[in-house]
Design a protein around this motif. Structure first.
Motif, PDB file in Angstrom:
ATOM      1  N   LEU A 257     -10.217  -4.521  -2.105  1.00 57.40           N
ATOM      2  CA  LEU A 257      -9.218  -4.349  -3.163  1.00 57.40           C
ATOM      3  C   LEU A 257      -9.773  -4.736  -4.530  1.00 57.40           C
ATOM      4  O   LEU A 257      -9.474  -4.082  -5.538  1.00 57.40           O
ATOM      5  CB  LEU A 257      -7.974  -5.167  -2.840  1.00 57.40           C
ATOM      6  CG  LEU A 257      -7.160  -4.680  -1.640  1.00 57.40           C
ATOM      7  CD1 LEU A 257      -6.022  -5.646  -1.323  1.00 57.40           C
ATOM      8  CD2 LEU A 257      -6.613  -3.290  -1.878  1.00 57.40           C
TER       9      LEU A 257
ATOM     10  N   TYR B 279      -5.523  -7.451   8.135  1.00 57.72           N
ATOM     11  CA  TYR B 279      -5.480  -6.227   7.329  1.00 57.72           C
ATOM     12  C   TYR B 279      -6.565  -5.243   7.757  1.00 57.72           C
ATOM     13  O   TYR B 279      -6.318  -4.047   7.892  1.00 57.72           O
ATOM     14  CB  TYR B 279      -5.645  -6.561   5.846  1.00 57.72           C
ATOM     15  CG  TYR B 279      -5.047  -7.876   5.441  1.00 57.72           C
ATOM     16  CD1 TYR B 279      -3.657  -8.031   5.348  1.00 57.72           C
ATOM     17  CD2 TYR B 279      -5.859  -8.986   5.181  1.00 57.72           C
ATOM     18  CE1 TYR B 279      -3.112  -9.248   4.986  1.00 57.72           C
ATOM     19  CE2 TYR B 279      -5.312 -10.205   4.825  1.00 57.72           C
ATOM     20  CZ  TYR B 279      -3.943 -10.347   4.741  1.00 57.72           C
ATOM     21  OH  TYR B 279      -3.394 -11.557   4.404  1.00 57.72           O
TER      22      TYR B 279
ATOM     23  N   TRP C 147      -6.271   2.418  -1.456  1.00 58.30           N
ATOM     24  CA  TRP C 147      -5.256   2.259  -2.486  1.00 58.30           C
ATOM     25  C   TRP C 147      -5.754   1.288  -3.552  1.00 58.30           C
ATOM     26  O   TRP C 147      -6.665   0.491  -3.315  1.00 58.30           O
ATOM     27  CB  TRP C 147      -3.937   1.770  -1.902  1.00 58.30           C
ATOM     28  CG  TRP C 147      -3.970   0.422  -1.239  1.00 58.30           C
ATOM     29  CD1 TRP C 147      -4.568   0.094  -0.058  1.00 58.30           C
ATOM     30  CD2 TRP C 147      -3.364  -0.786  -1.719  1.00 58.30           C
ATOM     31  NE1 TRP C 147      -4.376  -1.234   0.233  1.00 58.30           N
ATOM     32  CE2 TRP C 147      -3.639  -1.792  -0.767  1.00 58.30           C
ATOM     33  CE3 TRP C 147      -2.613  -1.103  -2.841  1.00 58.30           C
ATOM     34  CZ2 TRP C 147      -3.180  -3.104  -0.912  1.00 58.30           C
ATOM     35  CZ3 TRP C 147      -2.160  -2.406  -2.989  1.00 58.30           C
ATOM     36  CH2 TRP C 147      -2.445  -3.388  -2.028  1.00 58.30           C
TER      37      TRP C 147
ATOM     38  N   ARG D 122       0.833  -1.205   0.000  1.00 63.15           N
ATOM     39  CA  ARG D 122       0.000   0.000   0.000  1.00 63.15           C
ATOM     40  C   ARG D 122       0.867   1.254   0.000  1.00 63.15           C
ATOM     41  O   ARG D 122       0.615   2.206  -0.754  1.00 63.15           O
ATOM     42  CB  ARG D 122      -0.937   0.019   1.212  1.00 63.15           C
ATOM     43  CG  ARG D 122      -1.868   1.241   1.204  1.00 63.15           C
ATOM     44  CD  ARG D 122      -2.871   1.220   2.327  1.00 63.15           C
ATOM     45  NE  ARG D 122      -2.305   1.668   3.594  1.00 63.15           N
ATOM     46  CZ  ARG D 122      -3.034   2.228   4.575  1.00 63.15           C
ATOM     47  NH1 ARG D 122      -4.340   2.399   4.419  1.00 63.15           N
ATOM     48  NH2 ARG D 122      -2.461   2.585   5.707  1.00 63.15           N
TER      49      ARG D 122
ATOM     50  N   GLU E 179       2.463   1.765  -3.402  1.00 71.58           N
ATOM     51  CA  GLU E 179       1.495   2.237  -4.394  1.00 71.58           C
ATOM     52  C   GLU E 179       1.133   3.697  -4.158  1.00 71.58           C
ATOM     53  O   GLU E 179       1.047   4.494  -5.101  1.00 71.58           O
ATOM     54  CB  GLU E 179       0.229   1.365  -4.348  1.00 71.58           C
ATOM     55  CG  GLU E 179       0.456  -0.124  -4.570  1.00 71.58           C
ATOM     56  CD  GLU E 179       0.497  -0.519  -6.028  1.00 71.58           C
ATOM     57  OE1 GLU E 179       0.547   0.376  -6.888  1.00 71.58           O
ATOM     58  OE2 GLU E 179       0.468  -1.739  -6.299  1.00 71.58           O
ATOM     59  N   ARG E 180       0.930   4.070  -2.914  1.00 70.18           N
ATOM     60  CA  ARG E 180       0.523   5.435  -2.592  1.00 70.18           C
ATOM     61  C   ARG E 180       1.623   6.448  -2.870  1.00 70.18           C
ATOM     62  O   ARG E 180       1.360   7.569  -3.313  1.00 70.18           O
ATOM     63  CB  ARG E 180       0.108   5.531  -1.118  1.00 70.18           C
ATOM     64  CG  ARG E 180      -1.269   4.971  -0.792  1.00 70.18           C
ATOM     65  CD  ARG E 180      -1.507   5.087   0.705  1.00 70.18           C
ATOM     66  NE  ARG E 180      -2.930   5.111   1.039  1.00 70.18           N
ATOM     67  CZ  ARG E 180      -3.395   5.330   2.250  1.00 70.18           C
ATOM     68  NH1 ARG E 180      -2.553   5.558   3.262  1.00 70.18           N
ATOM     69  NH2 ARG E 180      -4.690   5.337   2.496  1.00 70.18           N
TER      70      ARG E 180
ATOM     71  N   VAL F 108      -4.934  -1.681   6.680  1.00 74.08           N
ATOM     72  CA  VAL F 108      -4.105  -1.478   5.473  1.00 74.08           C
ATOM     73  C   VAL F 108      -4.789  -1.950   4.191  1.00 74.08           C
ATOM     74  O   VAL F 108      -4.179  -1.943   3.129  1.00 74.08           O
ATOM     75  CB  VAL F 108      -2.742  -2.190   5.627  1.00 74.08           C
ATOM     76  CG1 VAL F 108      -1.936  -1.572   6.754  1.00 74.08           C
ATOM     77  CG2 VAL F 108      -2.925  -3.693   5.856  1.00 74.08           C
ATOM     78  N   HIS F 109      -6.043  -2.333   4.279  1.00 72.84           N
ATOM     79  CA  HIS F 109      -6.740  -2.882   3.115  1.00 72.84           C
ATOM     80  C   HIS F 109      -7.459  -1.818   2.296  1.00 72.84           C
ATOM     81  O   HIS F 109      -7.988  -2.113   1.230  1.00 72.84           O
ATOM     82  CB  HIS F 109      -7.774  -3.915   3.579  1.00 72.84           C
ATOM     83  CG  HIS F 109      -8.920  -3.324   4.337  1.00 72.84           C
ATOM     84  ND1 HIS F 109      -8.741  -2.617   5.523  1.00 72.84           N
ATOM     85  CD2 HIS F 109     -10.262  -3.309   4.087  1.00 72.84           C
ATOM     86  CE1 HIS F 109      -9.915  -2.212   5.960  1.00 72.84           C
ATOM     87  NE2 HIS F 109     -10.856  -2.616   5.110  1.00 72.84           N
TER      88      HIS F 109
END
Length: 415
Positions: free
Chosen positions: A372, A260, A343, A237, A240-241, A339-340
């Motif tokens: 996701l 997550y 993103w 994440r 990607e961010r 964290v899921h």
């Protein structure tokens, strides 16, 4: 005649030169070079070049590297024998290479954003000069003893050693709270410092490889189970961010049985607390926990922590996520820990989880998959643990590694 300067013009010029030289000497330590006038005073005083300021230290900076295991490599024969005796983590596989091990020390952030020294393991397949290997970022599962950190536990059946024996360069952070940073609190289930520990270790390892002419194929995989699964997703994440430089190398991540979605995880664990304490079960409902009295809240906190952590830990775990949960501060808990969300993957995500997992509820994996997949980014899948019964948390670990190895070998080069 000037009453304040009773010197002739030549004397006054010499005095001015001496004063100028003395002023320069105050900053250059060359006072002995100053004279009192005359022809020598017209000579230029040498000024040493300024000492360069030390470069600022930053995240991912490599500080030190040392060879482990007394400089000896772990041979395929030793690894095979260890796996035959204990395959509770990694299943029996056929090692191809001897493995050399290194401990790296690097800079990352702790739970308060302070720059700290951390450590991790690099396990290197002994392939010979110029032979390139793909890289695995391996995140270890929840452990409560400092001696179980990757750079301290070099047993031949440990996942980093086994994966390296298959031909991968394995980079495994100890995490803050372990190894070099054992005196600090471990930021358990805290999204930002968890991601930083992983990415900064990967950056330091890349620096080390370049310094030592260790070739890689430009392919990176992220794997980990339990807390390691959480750390794997946290790292992807953040990559990607932020558009992290290593994102271009990321082929896939394989997060296994991670919490997550921390809200869903704790909701599931709360059910276990209800089962253990039926006399108060009617009080324990998500969304109303903030109304509990202080003593009851402390007991629920203790039971939740016990569901996640044993009592014999020698590592200090920060449990702020549980305090946010008990205060029903769901938005803050989501931002702080989960964290899921937030993103879109550009590299495939291969989730793995068992439905009978009582440590990290299956609902956490399902929530991550649904969230996701809805972003319509790179492919996201959820592989259930089906060949192992019961499909509990620890029971499914070998099946997870079988799956992860299969996923990586589909695209890996240089094995």
């Amino acid at each position: 005649m000037n009453a304040f300067l009773p010197f002739n013009p030549e004397q006054r010029r010499g005095l001015r030169r001496w004063l100028q030289c003395a002023a320069l000497a105050a900053t250059t330590a060359t006072l002995a070079a100053c004279g009192g006038g005359g022809d020598d005073d017209d000579k230029q005083v040498p000024v040493p070049p300024p000492t360069p300021a030390p470069a600022p230290q930053g995240l991912g900076e490599l500080l030190h590297a040392e060879r482990l295991a007394g400089g000896a490599s772990i041979t395929p024969r030793v690894i095979s024998a260890a796996l035959a005796e204990d395959h509770s983590k990694v299943p029996e596989v056929a090692p191809r290479y001897s493995v050399s091990t290194w401990r790296l020390t690097y800079l990352t952030e702790d739970k308060d954003g302070t720059l700290v020294r951390a450590s991790g393991l690099v396990a290197l397949p002994d392939k010979g000069a110029n032979a390139a290997s793909p890289v695995i970022g391996y995140q270890h599962a929840t452990t409560f003893q400092n001696d179980n950190a990757p750079s301290r536990k070099l047993e031949p059946a440990e996942p980093p050693i086994v994966l390296a024996s298959l031909g991968y360069i394995v980079v495994a952070p100890d995490y803050v709270g372990f190894g070099e940073s054992n005196a600090r609190t471990h930021p358990y289930l805290q999204a930002h410092p968890t991601a930083r520990a992983v990415l900064d270790m990967l950056t330091a390892a890349q620096t080390w490889r370049r310094q030592n002419a260790v070739a890689d194929t430009g392919q990176l995989y992220l794997v980990g189970y339990s807390e390691g699964g959480y750390a794997t997703m946290a790292a992807q994440r953040e990559m990607e961010r932020s558009g992290h430089p290593l994102l271009a190398q990321l082929q896939a991540s394989v997060p296994g049985a991670g919490p997550y979605d921390v809200q869903a995880t704790l909701d599931g664990l709360l059910q276990r607390v209800q089962d253990e304490r039926p006399e108060i079960a009617w009080l324990l409902k998500p969304g109303t926990l903030r109304h509990l009295g202080s003593s009851l809240r402390a007991e629920v906190r203790r039971l939740l922590m016990r569901a996640l952590l044993p009592g014999d830990a020698d590592v200090d775990y920060d449990g702020r996520f549980i305090d946010l949960y008990l205060a029903d501060r769901q938005d803050e808990l989501k931002e702080f820990s989960s964290v899921h969300w937030g993103w879109t993957p550009t590299a495939p995500v291969y989730l793995f989880h068992g439905r009978q997992d009582q440590t990290v509820p299956f609902a956490a994996g399902l929530s991550a998959y649904d969230t996701l997949a809805a972003t319509r980014g790179a492919p996201v899948s959820l592989q259930e643990c089906v060949r192992t019964q019961p499909s509990g948390h620890l029971q499914c670990v070998p099946e997870y590694f079988t799956y992860a190895i299969d996923v990586m070998q589909r695209t890996s080069r240089g094995l």
